[in-house]
Motif scaffolding. Structure first.
Motif, PDB file in Angstrom:
ATOM      1  N   MET A 147       4.627   2.323   2.410  1.00 25.47           N
ATOM      2  CA  MET A 147       5.729   3.090   1.834  1.00 25.47           C
ATOM      3  C   MET A 147       5.203   4.433   1.343  1.00 25.47           C
ATOM      4  SD  MET A 147       8.117   1.426  -1.104  1.00 25.47           S
ATOM      5  CE  MET A 147       7.510  -0.146  -0.509  1.00 25.47           C
ATOM      6  N   VAL A 148       6.050   5.474   1.419  1.00 28.03           N
ATOM      7  CA  VAL A 148       5.657   6.796   0.923  1.00 28.03           C
ATOM      8  C   VAL A 148       6.720   7.297  -0.044  1.00 28.03           C
ATOM      9  CG1 VAL A 148       5.360   9.244   1.534  1.00 28.03           C
ATOM     10  CG2 VAL A 148       4.312   7.466   2.971  1.00 28.03           C
ATOM     11  N   PHE A 149       6.297   7.753  -1.220  1.00 31.72           N
ATOM     12  CA  PHE A 149       7.205   8.441  -2.140  1.00 31.72           C
ATOM     13  C   PHE A 149       6.924   9.939  -2.094  1.00 31.72           C
ATOM     14  CE2 PHE A 149       7.497   4.178  -3.883  1.00 31.72           C
ATOM     15  CZ  PHE A 149       8.847   4.096  -4.224  1.00 31.72           C
ATOM     16  N   LYS A 183       0.864  -1.180   0.000  1.00 28.84           N
ATOM     17  CA  LYS A 183       0.000   0.000   0.000  1.00 28.84           C
ATOM     18  C   LYS A 183       0.902   1.233   0.000  1.00 28.84           C
ATOM     19  CE  LYS A 183      -3.909   1.956   2.416  1.00 28.84           C
ATOM     20  NZ  LYS A 183      -4.513   2.128   3.733  1.00 28.84           N
ATOM     21  N   ILE A 184       0.920   1.933  -1.103  1.00 24.70           N
ATOM     22  CA  ILE A 184       1.907   2.993  -1.304  1.00 24.70           C
ATOM     23  C   ILE A 184       1.232   4.345  -1.485  1.00 24.70           C
ATOM     24  CG2 ILE A 184       3.750   3.820  -2.827  1.00 24.70           C
ATOM     25  CD1 ILE A 184       4.354   0.927  -3.522  1.00 24.70           C
ATOM     26  N   ALA A 185       1.757   5.354  -0.770  1.00 22.70           N
ATOM     27  CA  ALA A 185       1.295   6.734  -0.980  1.00 22.70           C
ATOM     28  C   ALA A 185       2.343   7.489  -1.771  1.00 22.70           C
ATOM     29  CB  ALA A 185       1.054   7.430   0.356  1.00 22.70           C
ATOM     30  N   ILE A 186       1.872   8.284  -2.728  1.00 19.52           N
ATOM     31  CA  ILE A 186       2.748   9.218  -3.440  1.00 19.52           C
ATOM     32  C   ILE A 186       2.284  10.615  -3.071  1.00 19.52           C
ATOM     33  CG2 ILE A 186       3.467  10.077  -5.697  1.00 19.52           C
ATOM     34  CD1 ILE A 186       2.934   7.257  -6.805  1.00 19.52           C
ATOM     35  N   VAL A 187       3.194  11.449  -2.606  1.00 21.61           N
ATOM     36  CA  VAL A 187       2.838  12.836  -2.296  1.00 21.61           C
ATOM     37  C   VAL A 187       3.255  13.692  -3.484  1.00 21.61           C
ATOM     38  CG1 VAL A 187       3.109  14.756  -0.700  1.00 21.61           C
ATOM     39  CG2 VAL A 187       3.114  12.398   0.157  1.00 21.61           C
ATOM     40  N   GLY A 188       2.279  14.316  -4.131  1.00 19.33           N
ATOM     41  CA  GLY A 188       2.539  15.121  -5.317  1.00 19.33           C
ATOM     42  C   GLY A 188       1.940  14.486  -6.566  1.00 19.33           C
ATOM     43  N   SER A 189       1.016  15.206  -7.211  1.00 18.62           N
ATOM     44  CA  SER A 189       0.356  14.671  -8.406  1.00 18.62           C
ATOM     45  C   SER A 189       0.902  15.315  -9.669  1.00 18.62           C
ATOM     46  CB  SER A 189      -1.154  14.912  -8.318  1.00 18.62           C
ATOM     47  OG  SER A 189      -1.429  16.306  -8.471  1.00 18.62           O
ATOM     48  N   GLY A 190       2.150  15.735  -9.620  1.00 23.54           N
ATOM     49  CA  GLY A 190       2.792  16.321 -10.804  1.00 23.54           C
ATOM     50  C   GLY A 190       3.173  15.230 -11.795  1.00 23.54           C
TER      51      GLY A 190
END
Lengths: 447, 447
Positions: B156-158, B6-13
């Motif tokens: 995990m977070v990117f 289960k992964i979070a990405i911060v930033g939708s660029g």
């Protein structure tokens, strides 16, 4: 005379306390905040390298009449004592009568706070500053970062809160703020050489002791009570690293092999080694240091350097000397005072950062190198004969108050000359000859 | 196949969206957070430089099958159109068929979000991430920095949240974290060349247009609708600076004098100049980029560069290519994946930062310099004849996927050779001769 201002200083360290004295003498109201308890009421932390006060530091102290109070807790060191594995060499730091002064950071800080209080500065300990509003010099104070905060408004705020400054942290969020922090791959650990039973020093008290071993080194600086504060500098990882010294037996074996003459003088080696924390070393640069006529950074808060030139405190104190010069020049025009202060200091802060970084190599490696010691001897002979033509780099940094940036530039030029001199045939035998002297004169002329 | 995480990405660029597609294809659950509204539902901001997609960008897009969707909104530019005050020169970027591709950042971002959603990634807009707990990949989300926060825990977070990354902000507070941000003294402003009434372009659409003027320059990149997005790069202060262009008349006079052929194609010059914001340019470096198997930075969040090589997005996309390679190599060992990813990318990120910084000089000054254009011609002749011996620096960076660090090193070596070649007698007349060719062959042999 300036119009009295209400000024807050964040940080009750050496620079904050001395700055308070200067600002009090100029007639300002001074409040000093610190997140830590009063250092006069607690034990020292066991993670400090002794200070080496030199010319720039003394100048700032004497400029406000507190030099003599500090001299009472200072021990002159006029030479390096270089402990090779099989012999001990001495190397004078400067001319006859020139010395750097060993002072315990804790003792000095206690004294500076006493002096600042005597000068009328008011201290507020255990007050955590979490933020500052730049535009109106308002401090935000509270128990925790996410809890309730109280506001204190001043005419001006100085951030003397060290390498991890909260005041700078706010300034960093401005656009166009240049910032860098770079950690060495080397850590350090404090150790101790106790006094003899009769209170005398176990090693020569008027020397800065170094055990240079290339990638790592041990140093020892004298204390008033007969002890020495030792610092081991060593890579975190790899061969001969802190990571390798995992247990008491490994530490003892390592010291016995590499610092044999230290074994009998560091009785608590194994205990202190694991009790004392390992500290990191960082070079921090930033710009600008000031915001309008409201906020200014000073000391480590705007230029943290590694300790290998012994100039961290001296550079911070010199900031105050220069700030005071600007106060004399520009009266109540604080915007100009702060702007000229940062303009004057920034290139010199960068220069001493570079010199300090380079000096690890000089201390840990070159002081054990015959060619380097020969170079120093040649420089000394020439400099004794032509003191106006050749002031060695170490002396420019340590025993003068000429700008650090000038010392760096001239030092580089001198080094180019000495590289050529050391390439002369038979330099080991002719180093003290007229031929070498003429060569240097000629190379100086070419420049 | 990896075990689903289960992964979070911060930033939708751009980088966040493409990373989401890669992670979805690998079977992971992907949530993307952005503090801004959905870019598909708002107007663009008027502060963007058009993108120049080149080989590394396409490789990353094609690696997950979305290249062709992006080609639909891209315009090839196979040359520079160099607008001198009195003439127009053209300079091919590479070999026949090689081009860089102009794409509107806004259009591409909308498309990438569509593609990521289609791949099953879930987007959460207007969600402000204020902090992250590194040890357990927990995001702290709330309306305001000092208000109430909600916690969201991931495997995990990117951090793909750009040059001013909040995720990096937390990592910066770790000890031993190296960090630097340095702003150029040059700002930029977006301007616009509208389409002709019939929808055609007013300038050659397959060129990257430059008006090189030394310390400042104007560029223009084509859009699909017949317009060009222009960018003026100019010092903030001093002669010929943004500070000098204080009113509409001064702006008009400045453009008429210095960019005479731009006047008729930028009708809204004065209005746009004061309506559009002035933006800053920063180079940001840091290390490490990863924390254990929990957190990693990617794209501008760990290596923001100035735009003068057109490689910002390409470098960010290449991060994803390399991360994906490591995912193939190391399966579920995320600690090794992240650690090898940062080890592989860091030297290349530093290299493209350096190349990008240097390229302002090339674009703004050298493209107007006869000697430089001669050098490019000599390189082209030699490179056409000996393609294995000489790939020009620009081509290595733009039309290959060899490491940036290698391009920088070889580029420096080539430059040393060309400096010597340009010192040959009569080089202006013999540049296309066997003598010059042999000289280059000989100098290449010496290396």
């Amino acid at each position: 005379m300036q119009t009295p201002q209400k000024i807050a200083i964040v940080g009750s360290g050496l620079v904050g306390s001395l700055l308070a004295i200067y600002l009090r003498k100029a007639g300002h109201t001074v409040h000093i905040y610190d997140r830590s308890p009063d250092i006069r009421q607690i034990e020292f932390s066991g993670r400090s390298i002794n200070l080496a006060m030199s010319n720039r530091g003394w100048k700032a102290l004497d400029g406000v009449g507190v030099g003599d109070a500090v001299r009472q807790i200072a021990i002159p060191m006029d030479k390096r004592a270089i402990h090779l594995v099989d012999k001990l060499n001495f190397q004078a730091y400067g001319q006859e009568g020139e010395a750097i002064y060993s002072i315990s950071r804790g003792l000095l800080n206690r004294k500076m706070i006493d002096l600042a209080e005597a000068a009328g500065a008011e201290f507020f300990f255990e007050q955590k500053i979490w933020d500052v509003t730049l535009a109106d010099a308002t401090l935000h104070i509270g128990e925790s970062e996410r809890g309730a905060w109280e506001e204190k408004k001043y005419d001006m705020v100085f951030g003397a809160d060290g390498a991890f400054s909260r005041i700078r942290h706010r300034m960093q969020r401005q656009s166009m703020f240049d910032y860098s922090q770079e950690f060495l791959k080397i850590g350090y650990k404090e150790l101790n050489i106790p006094a003899n039973p009769d209170g005398t020093h176990k090693l020569d008290p008027n020397s800065f002791h170094i055990w240079p071993r290339g990638e790592y080194m041990l140093i020892a600086l004298p204390n008033l009570d007969g002890s020495f504060t030792c610092t081991l500098f060593m890579p975190f990882e790899g061969d001969n690293s802190l990571a390798e010294l995992k247990d008491i037996n490994l530490v003892k074996a390592f010291f016995a092999k590499n610092f044999p003459d230290s074994i009998e003088v560091i009785p608590m080696l194994a205990e202190d080694f694991f009790k004392n924390p390992t500290s990191t070393l960082v070079t921090m640069k930033c710009f600008p240091w000031a915001y309008e006529d409201k906020i200014a950074l000073i000391g480590d808060a705007c230029h943290a350097i590694v300790p290998f030139y012994g100039q961290g405190m001296n550079a911070g104190f010199e900031d105050i000397t220069v700030l005071n010069e600007m106060m004399q020049l520009y009266g109540n025009d604080w915007k100009t005072i702060l702007s000229e202060y940062q303009k004057s200091r920034k290139p010199n802060a960068d220069a001493i950062a570079e010199l300090s970084y380079r000096n690890f190599m000089e201390m840990s490696t070159k002081t054990a190198d015959e060619k380097f010691l020969l170079q120093k001897k040649i420089e000394k002979v020439f400099s004794d004969k032509y003191p106006d033509l050749w002031i060695p780099l170490y002396s420019r940094v340590t025993f003068s108050d000429r700008p650090y940036a000038e010392a760096l530039a001239i030092g580089d030029a001198q080094n180019t000359i000495m590289e050529e001199v050391l390439r002369m045939d038979n330099i080991e035998s002719i180093w003290d000859s007229a031929e070498v002297e003429n060569k240097i004169l000629e190379l100086l002329q070419d420049k």
